[in-house]
Design a protein around this motif. Structure first.
Motif, PDB file in Angstrom:
ATOM      1  N   LEU A  59       0.820  -1.221   0.000  1.00 37.32           N
ATOM      2  CA  LEU A  59       0.000   0.000   0.000  1.00 37.32           C
ATOM      3  C   LEU A  59       0.850   1.266   0.000  1.00 37.32           C
ATOM      4  N   GLY A  60       2.056   1.149   0.491  1.00 40.89           N
ATOM      5  CA  GLY A  60       2.892   2.340   0.537  1.00 40.89           C
ATOM      6  C   GLY A  60       4.279   1.993   1.029  1.00 40.89           C
ATOM      7  N   GLU A  61       5.206   2.871   0.719  1.00 43.57           N
ATOM      8  CA  GLU A  61       6.566   2.656   1.193  1.00 43.57           C
ATOM      9  C   GLU A  61       7.157   3.995   1.572  1.00 43.57           C
ATOM     10  N   GLY A  62       7.506   4.149   2.834  1.00 42.45           N
ATOM     11  CA  GLY A  62       8.094   5.413   3.276  1.00 42.45           C
ATOM     12  C   GLY A  62       9.547   5.177   3.639  1.00 42.45           C
ATOM     13  N   ALA A  63      10.184   6.223   4.164  1.00 42.37           N
ATOM     14  CA  ALA A  63      11.595   6.125   4.522  1.00 42.37           C
ATOM     15  C   ALA A  63      11.799   5.126   5.661  1.00 42.37           C
ATOM     16  N   PHE A  64      10.755   4.903   6.465  1.00 47.18           N
ATOM     17  CA  PHE A  64      10.949   4.088   7.664  1.00 47.18           C
ATOM     18  C   PHE A  64      10.189   2.774   7.659  1.00 47.18           C
ATOM     19  N   LEU A  84      -6.580  -6.525   7.183  1.00 51.58           N
ATOM     20  CA  LEU A  84      -5.705  -5.766   8.093  1.00 51.58           C
ATOM     21  C   LEU A  84      -4.669  -5.002   7.276  1.00 51.58           C
ATOM     22  N   VAL A  85      -3.964  -4.151   7.957  1.00 47.53           N
ATOM     23  CA  VAL A  85      -2.833  -3.460   7.342  1.00 47.53           C
ATOM     24  C   VAL A  85      -1.616  -3.747   8.214  1.00 47.53           C
ATOM     25  N   VAL A  86      -0.502  -4.090   7.559  1.00 49.05           N
ATOM     26  CA  VAL A  86       0.741  -4.350   8.303  1.00 49.05           C
ATOM     27  C   VAL A  86       1.782  -3.334   7.882  1.00 49.05           C
ATOM     28  N   GLU A 137      -8.862   0.320   6.993  1.00 45.96           N
ATOM     29  CA  GLU A 137      -9.958   1.296   7.094  1.00 45.96           C
ATOM     30  C   GLU A 137     -10.635   1.558   5.750  1.00 45.96           C
ATOM     31  N   GLY A 138      -9.878   1.446   4.679  1.00 47.52           N
ATOM     32  CA  GLY A 138     -10.467   1.736   3.368  1.00 47.52           C
ATOM     33  C   GLY A 138      -9.377   2.077   2.383  1.00 47.52           C
ATOM     34  N   LYS A 139      -9.804   2.267   1.110  1.00 43.12           N
ATOM     35  CA  LYS A 139      -8.757   2.409   0.091  1.00 43.12           C
ATOM     36  C   LYS A 139      -8.330   3.859  -0.142  1.00 43.12           C
ATOM     37  N   ALA A 140      -9.081   4.840   0.390  1.00 44.04           N
ATOM     38  CA  ALA A 140      -8.782   6.223  -0.004  1.00 44.04           C
ATOM     39  C   ALA A 140      -8.321   7.098   1.152  1.00 44.04           C
ATOM     40  N   THR A 141      -7.237   7.819   0.906  1.00 46.01           N
ATOM     41  CA  THR A 141      -6.839   8.873   1.851  1.00 46.01           C
ATOM     42  C   THR A 141      -7.459  10.179   1.327  1.00 46.01           C
ATOM     43  N   LEU A 142      -7.404  11.208   2.160  1.00 45.01           N
ATOM     44  CA  LEU A 142      -7.933  12.507   1.712  1.00 45.01           C
ATOM     45  C   LEU A 142      -7.144  12.989   0.490  1.00 45.01           C
ATOM     46  N   PRO A 205      -2.881  15.535   3.930  1.00 46.32           N
ATOM     47  CA  PRO A 205      -3.975  14.731   3.353  1.00 46.32           C
ATOM     48  C   PRO A 205      -3.606  13.249   3.199  1.00 46.32           C
ATOM     49  N   GLN A 206      -2.315  12.966   3.004  1.00 46.86           N
ATOM     50  CA  GLN A 206      -1.867  11.574   2.851  1.00 46.86           C
ATOM     51  C   GLN A 206      -2.010  10.799   4.156  1.00 46.86           C
ATOM     52  N   ASN A 207      -2.086  11.508   5.279  1.00 47.27           N
ATOM     53  CA  ASN A 207      -2.189  10.839   6.578  1.00 47.27           C
ATOM     54  C   ASN A 207      -3.592  10.943   7.178  1.00 47.27           C
ATOM     55  N   ILE A 219      -7.206   9.711  11.455  1.00 46.60           N
ATOM     56  CA  ILE A 219      -5.789  10.057  11.284  1.00 46.60           C
ATOM     57  C   ILE A 219      -4.941   8.785  11.264  1.00 46.60           C
ATOM     58  N   ILE A 220      -3.928   8.752  10.412  1.00 44.87           N
ATOM     59  CA  ILE A 220      -2.989   7.621  10.420  1.00 44.87           C
ATOM     60  C   ILE A 220      -1.556   8.144  10.562  1.00 44.87           C
ATOM     61  N   ASP A 221      -0.638   7.206  10.663  1.00 48.03           N
ATOM     62  CA  ASP A 221       0.803   7.475  10.686  1.00 48.03           C
ATOM     63  C   ASP A 221       1.238   8.332  11.882  1.00 48.03           C
ATOM     64  N   LEU A 222       1.311   7.689  13.021  1.00 50.34           N
ATOM     65  CA  LEU A 222       1.727   8.391  14.244  1.00 50.34           C
ATOM     66  C   LEU A 222       3.241   8.287  14.461  1.00 50.34           C
TER      67      LEU A 222
HETATM   68  N1  ATP Z   1      -5.412   1.478   8.646  1.00 47.84           N
HETATM   69  C1  ATP Z   1      -5.238   1.628   7.339  1.00 47.84           C
HETATM   70  N2  ATP Z   1      -6.214   1.245   6.482  1.00 47.84           N
HETATM   71  C2  ATP Z   1      -6.053   1.358   5.140  1.00 47.84           C
HETATM   72  N3  ATP Z   1      -4.946   1.832   4.548  1.00 47.84           N
HETATM   73  C3  ATP Z   1      -3.938   2.249   5.334  1.00 47.84           C
HETATM   74  C4  ATP Z   1      -4.025   2.161   6.771  1.00 47.84           C
HETATM   75  N4  ATP Z   1      -2.867   2.609   7.275  1.00 47.84           N
HETATM   76  C5  ATP Z   1      -2.097   2.964   6.229  1.00 47.84           C
HETATM   77  N5  ATP Z   1      -2.735   2.749   5.054  1.00 47.84           N
HETATM   78  C6  ATP Z   1      -2.225   2.995   3.698  1.00 47.84           C
HETATM   79  O1  ATP Z   1      -0.822   2.851   3.698  1.00 47.84           O
HETATM   80  C7  ATP Z   1      -0.183   4.056   3.268  1.00 47.84           C
HETATM   81  C8  ATP Z   1       1.103   4.262   4.044  1.00 47.84           C
HETATM   82  O2  ATP Z   1       0.803   4.369   5.425  1.00 47.84           O
HETATM   83  P1  ATP Z   1       1.664   5.280   6.414  1.00 47.84           P
HETATM   84  O3  ATP Z   1       1.562   6.699   5.987  1.00 47.84           O
HETATM   85  O4  ATP Z   1       1.267   4.945   7.801  1.00 47.84           O
HETATM   86  O5  ATP Z   1       3.111   4.702   6.119  1.00 47.84           O
HETATM   87  P2  ATP Z   1       4.529   5.405   6.036  1.00 47.84           P
HETATM   88  O6  ATP Z   1       5.530   4.320   5.856  1.00 47.84           O
HETATM   89  O7  ATP Z   1       4.703   6.305   7.176  1.00 47.84           O
HETATM   90  O8  ATP Z   1       4.399   6.221   4.716  1.00 47.84           O
HETATM   91  P3  ATP Z   1       4.943   7.675   4.424  1.00 47.84           P
HETATM   92  O9  ATP Z   1       6.366   7.702   4.870  1.00 47.84           O
HETATM   93  O10 ATP Z   1       4.766   7.797   2.940  1.00 47.84           O
HETATM   94  O11 ATP Z   1       4.060   8.621   5.207  1.00 47.84           O
HETATM   95  C9  ATP Z   1      -1.220   5.146   3.495  1.00 47.84           C
HETATM   96  O12 ATP Z   1      -1.036   6.209   2.614  1.00 47.84           O
HETATM   97  C10 ATP Z   1      -2.518   4.417   3.258  1.00 47.84           C
HETATM   98  O13 ATP Z   1      -2.805   4.387   1.877  1.00 47.84           O
END
Ligand code: ATP
Length: 484
Positions: A59-64, A84-86, A137-142, A205-207, A219-222
């Motif tokens: 679903l995504g790849e960040g620096a961490f 679930l999301v891992v 939670e779902g497929k769309a972020t803001l 909006p991505q979070n 809110i996501i990404d704490l």
């Molecule tokens: N609970 C969730 N339900 C659905 N999708 C989620 C959930 N948590 C995260 N995602 C998806 O995974 C993506 C990455 O999540 P998150 O921002 O927590 O990771 P990250 O590694 O910190 O990414 P970044 O560094 O780009 O912010 C989100 O943009 C979202 O699309």
């Protein structure tokens, strides 16, 4: 312990009372959460291993870390099935797990539904990885929704259901109604986080994710959040910022504030440090920029936002000057944005200005924003007389008018929310705007007491810092610190 037993235990009246104690207290004492609730919860929660999970789409790849959609292979572990999301976090995983657990205990509805976090030291790459689990939670972020040309109508359908917004024709009034709903949901989530002592520091909006289950934004990404009640992840001089959304102050706490003391002392000090620094206003600035992007289509992409930031900085963060600049350009997107913000006597514009201010101390808090006339409308006829009065008083209070202060305090004493008095949050916000030159005896005494409190906080924290650095043997003298 199986997930079922855990769920049943957490549903018992006693634990519910413990949880509600933390939530209702608002400024919940951090040590209560850290030393009572956290270990208690630890005893009963289900244990996951990576073998219990099957990873799916990335679903995504960040620096961490990297985030995957996943499912549970061991269905016994959770009562409620579902995707679930891992997140496999290579750094800061433990901190993110702490934040999520804390949020789950204190204000679970504000953030994505966290399930568990565990350390995997069996990785083939030989390094430790922290696995974090949430419900999907779902497929769309803001951000995804805002990228759609049909925004904000595409969100209306998600929040109200298909065809439910058709009572109004497409146009500024309907758009304003949708933006107001989105903003209110995000503000409510932030207000809860802030009252728990957590500053997110990466609001964008991505979070912010749309939860298909609750039909609202969460809110996501704490990972960058700081829990100031117990000093977790609070390093005054460094953290990663997203420059597009970060407030001009860069640091949420004064850099004079020493690094975090041990949790029990941090818990005792945090209300003082919070009042001194108002770190929550960092998130409010970021949310103000999101509000701006929602109103102005040309600011929704990165280049638009970056050039807005540049223009605002050049104008010393004066939104009125920015308005003068862009209104002269006569663009359709700009016209559309101001049409929305200027409705109902310009309440939207007022709120936006209160969120996007240079000084954190002058910015509105999440709670005060929720009580702003922008959210309190009197049906189709717009603002009521009392709301108009409130608005003009709020505007005048920016000019530090003593008379206005007197009238507002009278109103607050004589009224309630329903009959027109100010809420405590609004008053607090106004008080914060009033630097007084000459004070009464009472006020001077208060100022002295605050000064003393601040000094005590700094002395204790600096002494603890020395002890932590192992400088105990080198004559750590708190008296010298006090005198400095
Ligand atoms: N609970 C969730 N339900 C659905 N999708 C989620 C959930 N948590 C995260 N995602 C998806 O995974 C993506 C990455 O999540 P998150 O921002 O927590 O990771 P990250 O590694 O910190 O990414 P970044 O560094 O780009 O912010 C989100 O943009 C979202 O699309």
């Amino acid at each position: 312990m199986s997930g079922d037993i855990y769920r049943e235990f957490t549903d018992t009246p006693i634990l519910k009372r413990l949880y509600s104690h933390v939530t209702d207290a608002g400024v919940a004492p951090g040590f209560w959460d850290m030393f009572v609730l956290a270990p208690l919860e630890n005893l009963f929660r289900p244990r996951f291993r990576k073998e219990d999970l099957s990873l799916g789409k990335k679903l995504g790849e960040g620096a961490f870390g990297t985030v995957y959609k996943a499912s549970l292979t061991n269905k016994q572990l959770l009562k409620k099935d579902g995707p679930l999301v891992v997140k496999k976090a290579n750094e800061y995983g433990a901190v993110e797990a702490w934040m999520n657990e804390r949020v789950r205990r204190a204000c679970r509805k504000s953030c994505a539904d966290f399930v568990h976090g565990f350390l995997d030291d069996t990785s083939s790459k030989g390094k430790e990885e922290f696995w974090l689990l949430w419900r999907y939670e779902g497929k769309a972020t803001l951000a995804d929704l805002m990228a759609n040309k049909d925004f904000p109508y595409n969100v209306e359908e998600l929040i109200l259901g298909p065809g439910k917004g058709d009572d109004l024709p497409r146009g500024p009034e309907r758009q304003n109604r949708i933006l107001r709903t989105i903003l209110r949901q995000i503000l409510s989530a932030l207000a809860q986080l802030h009252s728990t002592g957590i500053v997110h520091r990466d609001v964008k909006p991505q979070n912010i994710i749309y939860s298909e289950d609750t039909k609202s934004f969460k809110i996501i990404d704490l990972g960058a959040a700081a829990d100031l009640r117990v000093g977790i992840n609070y390093i005054p001089k460094e953290f990663l910022l997203d420059p597009r959304y970060s407030a001009p102050e860069q640091y949420i706490m004064s850099t004079q504030t020493p690094s975090a003391p041990p949790p029990i002392i941090a818990a005792a000090l945090s209300p003082v440090l919070w009042q001194m620094n108002l770190p929550d206003r960092f998130d409010i600035y970021s949310l103000g920029l999101i509000f701006l992007q929602m109103a102005f289509p040309n600011l929704r992409n990165d280049s638009g936002l970056i050039s807005f930031n540049r223009q605002l900085k050049r104008r010393d963060y004066d939104m009125v000057q920015w308005r003068n600049l862009v209104e002269a350009k006569q663009s359709q997107d700009i016209r559309q944005g101001f049409e929305i913000l200027d409705m109902d006597g310009g309440v939207g514009w007022e709120l936006l200005k209160d969120m996007v201010r240079f000084k954190g101390r002058k910015r509105i808090s999440a709670n005060a924003a929720l009580a702003h006339p922008y959210f309190v409308r009197a049906g189709l006829f717009g603002l009521s007389g009392m709301q108009k009065l409130r608005l003009s008083l709020m505007r005048s209070s920016e000019q530090e008018n003593e008379g206005v202060d007197w009238v507002t305090s009278l109103m607050a004493k004589s009224g309630t929310e329903s009959v027109g008095g100010f809420t405590e949050a609004q008053l607090q916000n106004m008080r914060e705007k009033e630097p007084r030159r000459k004070g009464s005896i009472q006020r001077n005494a208060m100022a002295q007491a605050l000064k003393l409190q601040r000094k005590a906080a700094q002395t204790i924290a600096a002494t603890v810092d020395d002890i932590q650095k192992g400088e105990v043997g080198k004559r750590v003298n708190w008296w010298n610190r006090w005198q400095n």
